[in-house]
Scaffold this motif. Structure first.
Motif, PDB file in Angstrom:
ATOM      1  N   MET A   1       0.850  -1.165   0.000  1.00  0.00           N
ATOM      2  CA  MET A   1       0.000   0.000   0.000  1.00  0.00           C
ATOM      3  C   MET A   1       0.902   1.237   0.000  1.00  0.00           C
ATOM      4  N   ARG A   2       0.637   2.143  -0.923  1.00  0.00           N
ATOM      5  CA  ARG A   2       1.443   3.358  -1.006  1.00  0.00           C
ATOM      6  C   ARG A   2       1.160   4.265   0.187  1.00  0.00           C
ATOM      7  N   LYS A   3       2.179   5.044   0.566  1.00  0.00           N
ATOM      8  CA  LYS A   3       2.039   5.913   1.733  1.00  0.00           C
ATOM      9  C   LYS A   3       0.930   6.938   1.548  1.00  0.00           C
ATOM     10  N   SER A   4       0.830   7.510   0.349  1.00  0.00           N
ATOM     11  CA  SER A   4      -0.189   8.540   0.137  1.00  0.00           C
ATOM     12  C   SER A   4      -1.594   7.962   0.303  1.00  0.00           C
TER      13      SER A   4
ATOM     14  N   TYR B   1      -2.396   7.555   4.060  1.00  0.00           N
ATOM     15  CA  TYR B   1      -2.779   8.793   4.735  1.00  0.00           C
ATOM     16  C   TYR B   1      -4.212   9.190   4.398  1.00  0.00           C
ATOM     17  N   VAL B   2      -4.617   8.994   3.159  1.00  0.00           N
ATOM     18  CA  VAL B   2      -5.999   9.290   2.768  1.00  0.00           C
ATOM     19  C   VAL B   2      -6.949   8.364   3.515  1.00  0.00           C
ATOM     20  N   LEU B   3      -6.582   7.100   3.651  1.00  0.00           N
ATOM     21  CA  LEU B   3      -7.406   6.145   4.381  1.00  0.00           C
ATOM     22  C   LEU B   3      -7.530   6.545   5.850  1.00  0.00           C
ATOM     23  N   TYR B   4      -6.422   6.936   6.467  1.00  0.00           N
ATOM     24  CA  TYR B   4      -6.463   7.383   7.868  1.00  0.00           C
ATOM     25  C   TYR B   4      -7.353   8.608   8.017  1.00  0.00           C
ATOM     26  N   LEU B   5      -7.245   9.533   7.078  1.00  0.00           N
ATOM     27  CA  LEU B   5      -8.056  10.744   7.130  1.00  0.00           C
ATOM     28  C   LEU B   5      -9.538  10.417   7.001  1.00  0.00           C
ATOM     29  N   MET B   6      -9.875   9.495   6.111  1.00  0.00           N
ATOM     30  CA  MET B   6     -11.280   9.115   5.933  1.00  0.00           C
ATOM     31  C   MET B   6     -11.827   8.430   7.176  1.00  0.00           C
TER      32      MET B   6
END
Length: 66
Positions: A1-4, A7-12
């Motif tokens: 899983m790419r880092k970007s 981060y989007v997943l964590y934000l969601m």
């Protein structure tokens, strides 16, 4: 899983939790939610550490085999 993507997943996930807490439709008090989230964060942190150790062991074995 790419880092970007991570981060989007964590934000969601964080936004979803914020919406559930702020919606007022939950029967949980803010204190209960705060305690539950602290426990959940600790569990996730421990799981991430375990996955990291397993990944390092797997990488070390593949380096030795090569």
């Amino acid at each position: 899983m790419r880092k970007s993507f991570r981060y989007v997943l964590y934000l969601m996930v964080g936004f979803l939790i914020y919406q559930v807490i702020d919606s007022g439709e939950t029967s949980l008090s803010h204190t209960e939610v705060k305690n539950t989230l602290i426990i959940a964060m600790i569990v996730v942190f421990v799981l991430l550490l375990i996955v990291r150790v397993i990944k390092q062991r797997y990488d070390d074995r593949s380096d030795k085999d090569s």
